[in-house]
Design a protein around this motif. Structure first.
Motif, short mmCIF file in Angstrom:
data_model
loop_
_atom_site.label_atom_id
_atom_site.label_comp_id
_atom_site.label_asym_id
_atom_site.label_seq_id
_atom_site.Cartn_x
_atom_site.Cartn_y
_atom_site.Cartn_z
N THR A 35 0.82 -1.22 0.00
CA THR A 35 0.00 0.00 0.00
C THR A 35 0.85 1.27 0.00
O THR A 35 0.46 2.29 -0.54
CB THR A 35 -0.93 0.07 1.24
OG1 THR A 35 -0.15 -0.09 2.43
CG2 THR A 35 -2.01 -1.00 1.17
N HIS A 36 2.03 1.21 0.66
CA HIS A 36 2.95 2.35 0.68
C HIS A 36 4.30 1.90 1.22
O HIS A 36 4.43 0.78 1.70
CB HIS A 36 2.38 3.52 1.46
CG HIS A 36 2.14 3.27 2.91
ND1 HIS A 36 1.32 2.27 3.39
CD2 HIS A 36 2.63 3.88 4.03
CE1 HIS A 36 1.31 2.29 4.71
NE2 HIS A 36 2.11 3.26 5.12
N TRP A 37 5.28 2.79 1.14
CA TRP A 37 6.67 2.38 1.34
C TRP A 37 7.08 2.16 2.79
O TRP A 37 8.18 1.67 3.04
CB TRP A 37 7.61 3.40 0.70
CG TRP A 37 7.58 4.74 1.38
CD1 TRP A 37 6.76 5.78 1.07
CD2 TRP A 37 8.41 5.18 2.47
NE1 TRP A 37 7.01 6.84 1.92
CE2 TRP A 37 8.02 6.51 2.78
CE3 TRP A 37 9.44 4.58 3.22
CZ2 TRP A 37 8.61 7.24 3.81
CZ3 TRP A 37 10.03 5.32 4.25
CH2 TRP A 37 9.61 6.64 4.53
N HIS A 38 6.26 2.47 3.77
CA HIS A 38 6.69 2.34 5.17
C HIS A 38 7.08 0.89 5.51
O HIS A 38 6.46 -0.05 5.04
CB HIS A 38 5.58 2.82 6.12
CG HIS A 38 5.35 4.30 6.02
ND1 HIS A 38 4.26 4.92 6.56
CD2 HIS A 38 6.08 5.28 5.43
CE1 HIS A 38 4.33 6.23 6.32
NE2 HIS A 38 5.42 6.46 5.62
N HIS A 39 8.13 0.79 6.38
CA HIS A 39 8.77 -0.51 6.60
C HIS A 39 7.85 -1.57 7.17
O HIS A 39 8.00 -2.75 6.87
CB HIS A 39 9.98 -0.34 7.53
CG HIS A 39 11.01 0.55 6.92
ND1 HIS A 39 11.65 0.24 5.74
CD2 HIS A 39 11.48 1.77 7.27
CE1 HIS A 39 12.47 1.21 5.41
NE2 HIS A 39 12.39 2.17 6.32
N ASP A 40 6.89 -1.15 8.00
CA ASP A 40 6.01 -2.17 8.59
C ASP A 40 5.07 -2.79 7.55
O ASP A 40 4.36 -3.75 7.84
CB ASP A 40 5.22 -1.60 9.79
CG ASP A 40 4.39 -0.38 9.45
OD1 ASP A 40 4.89 0.50 8.71
OD2 ASP A 40 3.24 -0.30 9.89
N HIS A 41 5.07 -2.24 6.33
CA HIS A 41 4.25 -2.78 5.24
C HIS A 41 5.11 -3.49 4.20
O HIS A 41 4.72 -4.50 3.64
CB HIS A 41 3.45 -1.66 4.56
CG HIS A 41 2.55 -0.98 5.52
ND1 HIS A 41 1.20 -1.23 5.57
CD2 HIS A 41 2.80 -0.09 6.51
CE1 HIS A 41 0.67 -0.51 6.56
NE2 HIS A 41 1.61 0.18 7.13
N GLU A 42 6.28 -2.88 3.93
CA GLU A 42 7.05 -3.28 2.76
C GLU A 42 8.28 -4.14 3.03
O GLU A 42 8.74 -4.86 2.14
CB GLU A 42 7.50 -2.01 2.01
CG GLU A 42 8.46 -2.32 0.89
CD GLU A 42 8.75 -1.14 -0.01
OE1 GLU A 42 9.36 -0.19 0.48
OE2 GLU A 42 8.37 -1.21 -1.18
N GLY B 83 -5.06 -0.01 4.02
CA GLY B 83 -3.69 0.26 4.48
C GLY B 83 -3.69 1.11 5.73
O GLY B 83 -4.41 0.84 6.69
N ASP B 84 -2.88 2.16 5.73
CA ASP B 84 -2.84 3.10 6.87
C ASP B 84 -3.72 4.32 6.63
O ASP B 84 -3.79 5.19 7.50
CB ASP B 84 -1.40 3.60 7.10
CG ASP B 84 -0.53 2.58 7.81
OD1 ASP B 84 -1.04 1.50 8.15
OD2 ASP B 84 0.66 2.87 8.01
N HIS B 85 -4.34 4.42 5.46
CA HIS B 85 -5.15 5.60 5.16
C HIS B 85 -6.31 5.75 6.15
O HIS B 85 -6.59 6.83 6.65
CB HIS B 85 -5.67 5.51 3.71
CG HIS B 85 -6.57 6.64 3.33
ND1 HIS B 85 -6.26 7.95 3.56
CD2 HIS B 85 -7.79 6.64 2.72
CE1 HIS B 85 -7.25 8.72 3.12
NE2 HIS B 85 -8.19 7.95 2.61
N GLY C 252 -1.60 11.13 1.27
CA GLY C 252 -1.87 11.89 2.50
C GLY C 252 -0.99 11.39 3.62
O GLY C 252 -0.07 12.07 4.06
N HIS C 253 -1.23 10.16 4.09
CA HIS C 253 -0.37 9.53 5.10
C HIS C 253 1.04 9.38 4.54
O HIS C 253 2.04 9.61 5.22
CB HIS C 253 -0.96 8.18 5.48
CG HIS C 253 -0.04 7.32 6.28
ND1 HIS C 253 0.35 7.63 7.57
CD2 HIS C 253 0.60 6.15 5.98
CE1 HIS C 253 1.17 6.69 8.01
NE2 HIS C 253 1.34 5.79 7.07
N SER C 254 1.12 8.97 3.28
CA SER C 254 2.36 9.02 2.51
C SER C 254 1.94 9.45 1.11
O SER C 254 0.76 9.35 0.76
CB SER C 254 3.05 7.65 2.47
OG SER C 254 2.29 6.75 1.68
#
Ligand SMILES: [Zn+2]
Length: 263
Positions: free
Chosen positions: A77-84, A140-142, A122-124
């Protein structure tokens, strides 16, 4: 309104909806709740993986096993480490291609029958949600049920885009939202409306702190958020910055060398 749950069993497959499985990674924390939700979505080509989560061999093995040993695509969903962070390892284990995040292919090149990408910056800035049909959105985190989403200032995030992204999800009229942390949001309309209202209130509260005299961002931050653990100080500075930038955009705040003042 919040959507909370007891700590789920890590690595276990939880069927959340038809053709939709959740596996929670063991990375609990102040930004991740019990851990990252990795989603497995049924498609005619097999189970697509959304947000592999941290680079945790045990978790990734559980994910791949639940996919039946292979997956046609890994999606972030986005580049943040807890996802990717686990995406590259899972790609090596499965031979699948990664889309999205900092290291995957452009999400626009991702196509799977029945799945539709929804861009939600927005969040990223790179954040995307996944519409899986049947009025269901993987957010995701949105949008998260357990906590407010951190919206950093540009270039990491953007308050105006975040509010627009909430509005676009609201307009689509989803029936259920499945986020990257925490349980299912079963009443999305009321919940997202509440998120927009709460954010507008916080922006107005920030505006209320501005005076005719210049005030530094540190002083504004301490007044707005009060004492907080060091871990969250940077996030709070980013969130304040995003709201000040939004107020500037609205013509309600002025930025100067000595900080900010009301306009
Ligand atoms: Zn994130």
């Amino acid at each position: 309104m919040k959507y909370l749950e007891p700590t789920p069993e890590y690595g276990r497959t939880i069927v959340e909806s038809e053709g939709l499985i959740r596996i929670v990674a063991r990375n609990p924390g102040p930004m991740t709740y019990h851990g990252t939700n990795t989603w497995l979505i049924d498609t005619p080509e097999g189970k697509v993986v959304l947000d592999p989560g941290p680079d945790d061999p045990e978790h990734l093995r559980a994910v791949l096993d639940a996919c039946g040993g292979g997956t046609p695509a890994i999606f972030v969903t986005h580049w943040h480490h807890d996802h990717e962070a686990g995406a590259a390892t899972l790609a090596r284990m499965s031979g699948a291609t990664v889309y999205g995040g900092a290291h995957g292919l452009d999400v626009d090149t991702f196509h799977a029958p029945g799945l539709r990408l929804v861009k939600t910056p927005g969040h990223s800035m790179d954040h995307v949600c996944l519409d899986i049909g049947g009025g269901r959105l993987l957010s995701g985190d949105h949008i998260m049920g357990w906590s407010t989403t951190v919206v950093p200032r540009s270039p990491h995030g953007d308050m105006r885009l975040y509010l627009d992204s909430l509005q676009s999800v609201l307009s689509a009229g989803y029936e259920a939202i499945f986020s990257a942390h925490g349980p299912t949001i079963t009443e999305p309309e009321a919940f997202v409306q509440g998120l927009i209202r709460a954010r507008q209130r916080k922006i107005q509260q920030t505006r209320g702190l501005l005076t005719q005299d210049w005030r530094s961002e540190e002083a504004l931050r301490d007044e707005l958020y009060g004492a907080m653990p060091d871990k969250l100080r940077r996030a709070s500075a980013e969130m304040l910055g995003a709201m000040l930038d939004e107020l500037e955009l609205r013509g309600e705040a002025e930025r100067g060398d000595r900080g900010w003042r009301v306009r």
